[in-house]
Design a protein around this motif. Structure first.
Motif, PDB file in Angstrom:
ATOM      1  N   PRO A 157      35.417  56.283  18.905  1.00 63.62           N
ATOM      2  CA  PRO A 157      35.383  56.269  20.376  1.00 63.62           C
ATOM      3  C   PRO A 157      34.090  55.714  20.974  1.00 63.62           C
ATOM      4  O   PRO A 157      34.017  55.462  22.165  1.00 63.62           O
ATOM      5  CB  PRO A 157      35.554  57.749  20.762  1.00 63.62           C
ATOM      6  N   HIS A 158      33.089  55.509  20.130  1.00 64.12           N
ATOM      7  CA  HIS A 158      31.780  55.039  20.606  1.00 64.12           C
ATOM      8  C   HIS A 158      31.533  53.568  20.293  1.00 64.12           C
ATOM      9  O   HIS A 158      30.417  53.071  20.489  1.00 64.12           O
ATOM     10  CB  HIS A 158      30.670  55.905  19.987  1.00 64.12           C
ATOM     11  N   GLN A 159      32.559  52.858  19.812  1.00 63.36           N
ATOM     12  CA  GLN A 159      32.389  51.454  19.429  1.00 63.36           C
ATOM     13  C   GLN A 159      31.852  50.600  20.581  1.00 63.36           C
ATOM     14  O   GLN A 159      30.954  49.777  20.380  1.00 63.36           O
ATOM     15  CB  GLN A 159      33.715  50.855  18.931  1.00 63.36           C
ATOM     16  N   ALA A 160      32.395  50.774  21.761  1.00 65.83           N
ATOM     17  CA  ALA A 160      31.949  49.964  22.903  1.00 65.83           C
ATOM     18  C   ALA A 160      30.475  50.212  23.212  1.00 65.83           C
ATOM     19  O   ALA A 160      29.722  49.269  23.489  1.00 65.83           O
ATOM     20  CB  ALA A 160      32.813  50.232  24.129  1.00 65.83           C
ATOM     21  N   ALA A 161      30.055  51.465  23.146  1.00 64.05           N
ATOM     22  CA  ALA A 161      28.649  51.786  23.412  1.00 64.05           C
ATOM     23  C   ALA A 161      27.734  51.166  22.359  1.00 64.05           C
ATOM     24  O   ALA A 161      26.662  50.637  22.689  1.00 64.05           O
ATOM     25  CB  ALA A 161      28.449  53.301  23.465  1.00 64.05           C
TER      26      ALA A 161
ATOM     27  N   THR B 236      25.383  57.281  22.956  1.00 64.86           N
ATOM     28  CA  THR B 236      26.461  57.957  22.226  1.00 64.86           C
ATOM     29  C   THR B 236      26.210  59.465  22.191  1.00 64.86           C
ATOM     30  O   THR B 236      26.086  60.050  21.121  1.00 64.86           O
ATOM     31  CB  THR B 236      26.561  57.416  20.787  1.00 64.86           C
ATOM     32  N   PRO B 237      26.139  60.116  23.347  1.00 67.42           N
ATOM     33  CA  PRO B 237      25.756  61.524  23.375  1.00 67.42           C
ATOM     34  C   PRO B 237      26.660  62.376  22.477  1.00 67.42           C
ATOM     35  O   PRO B 237      27.876  62.258  22.512  1.00 67.42           O
ATOM     36  CB  PRO B 237      25.912  61.922  24.844  1.00 67.42           C
ATOM     37  N   GLY B 238      25.991  63.188  21.659  1.00 68.24           N
ATOM     38  CA  GLY B 238      26.710  64.117  20.795  1.00 68.24           C
ATOM     39  C   GLY B 238      27.253  63.519  19.512  1.00 68.24           C
ATOM     40  O   GLY B 238      27.738  64.256  18.651  1.00 68.24           O
TER      41      GLY B 238
ATOM     42  N   ALA C 288      15.105  52.187  19.227  1.00 64.98           N
ATOM     43  CA  ALA C 288      16.523  52.044  18.883  1.00 64.98           C
ATOM     44  C   ALA C 288      17.195  53.408  18.747  1.00 64.98           C
ATOM     45  O   ALA C 288      18.325  53.602  19.217  1.00 64.98           O
ATOM     46  CB  ALA C 288      16.677  51.246  17.595  1.00 64.98           C
ATOM     47  N   ILE C 289      16.508  54.370  18.136  1.00 58.71           N
ATOM     48  CA  ILE C 289      17.068  55.717  17.981  1.00 58.71           C
ATOM     49  C   ILE C 289      17.304  56.346  19.347  1.00 58.71           C
ATOM     50  O   ILE C 289      18.373  56.923  19.603  1.00 58.71           O
ATOM     51  CB  ILE C 289      16.146  56.586  17.100  1.00 58.71           C
TER      52      ILE C 289
END
Length: 181
Positions: free
Chosen positions: A69-73, A31-33, A23-24
């Motif tokens: 900004p990473h919600q979709a990912a 979610t790079p960065g 999972a990590i």
């Protein structure tokens, strides 16, 4: 053992660390960065400890607003925003086949070193006698028929005691472990 409460505490499963690592890796790739730190926390991160079979992860970000900004990912990985009353973090829950399998706590990097969950996990890893006390308490709570909504609260006194001891050893003051409003 019958578990009338609906809360299931399982014997330690050696696959839990591998499931956390998978999972990590997936979270970092998707979610790079975003995450400065990310770790496996909770009872499934303590070798030999009985636990609810849910992989708890904690991730640090510079600012909680950076997650938006990473919600979709996160959603694509099955992690959905969840409000359970904690006000100092973002919380995401993943359910595999309709059963909660992972919880992701997103916190600030500033708070990372003093997070009770990390300190408690490390204490239990270093003190097997306390881990045994904790496992026995969890099993007793389930056997008493304590419902899912009260399970965490029923563990609070022991978790507070052990966390206070661990924080004192680190030169940190006591802070409440109960974080819900």
């Amino acid at each position: 053992m019958s578990e009338p409460s609906g809360v299931h505490v399982a014997d330690y499963d050696p696959s839990w660390p591998r499931r956390a690592a998978i999972a990590i890796d997936a979270l970092r790739a998707a979610t790079p960065g975003l995450f400065v730190e990310i770790e496996h926390i909770g009872s499934t991160a303590v070798p030999g400890l009985a636990a609810k079979p849910v992989i708890d992860l904690m991730a640090a970000v510079h600012d909680l607003t950076h997650a938006a900004p990473h919600q979709a990912a996160l959603t694509d990985l099955g992690f959905h925003a969840h409000d359970n009353g904690m006000t100092d973090r973002l919380l995401y829950v993943r359910a595999d086949s309709g059963v909660r399998s992972h919880v992701l706590h997103v916190v600030t990097l500033e708070s990372w070193p003093t997070r009770n969950q990390r300190i408690f996990r490390d204490h239990l890893r270093a003190h097997p006698e306390d881990a045994m006390r904790y496992a026995q308490l969890k099993r007793a709570i389930v056997a008493a028929g304590t419902g899912p909504g009260e399970y965490a609260r029923a563990k609070t006194a022991l978790v507070q005691e052990l966390t206070d001891r661990a924080r004192a050893q680190l030169g940190l003051p006591s802070v409440p472990v109960w974080e819900k409003r």
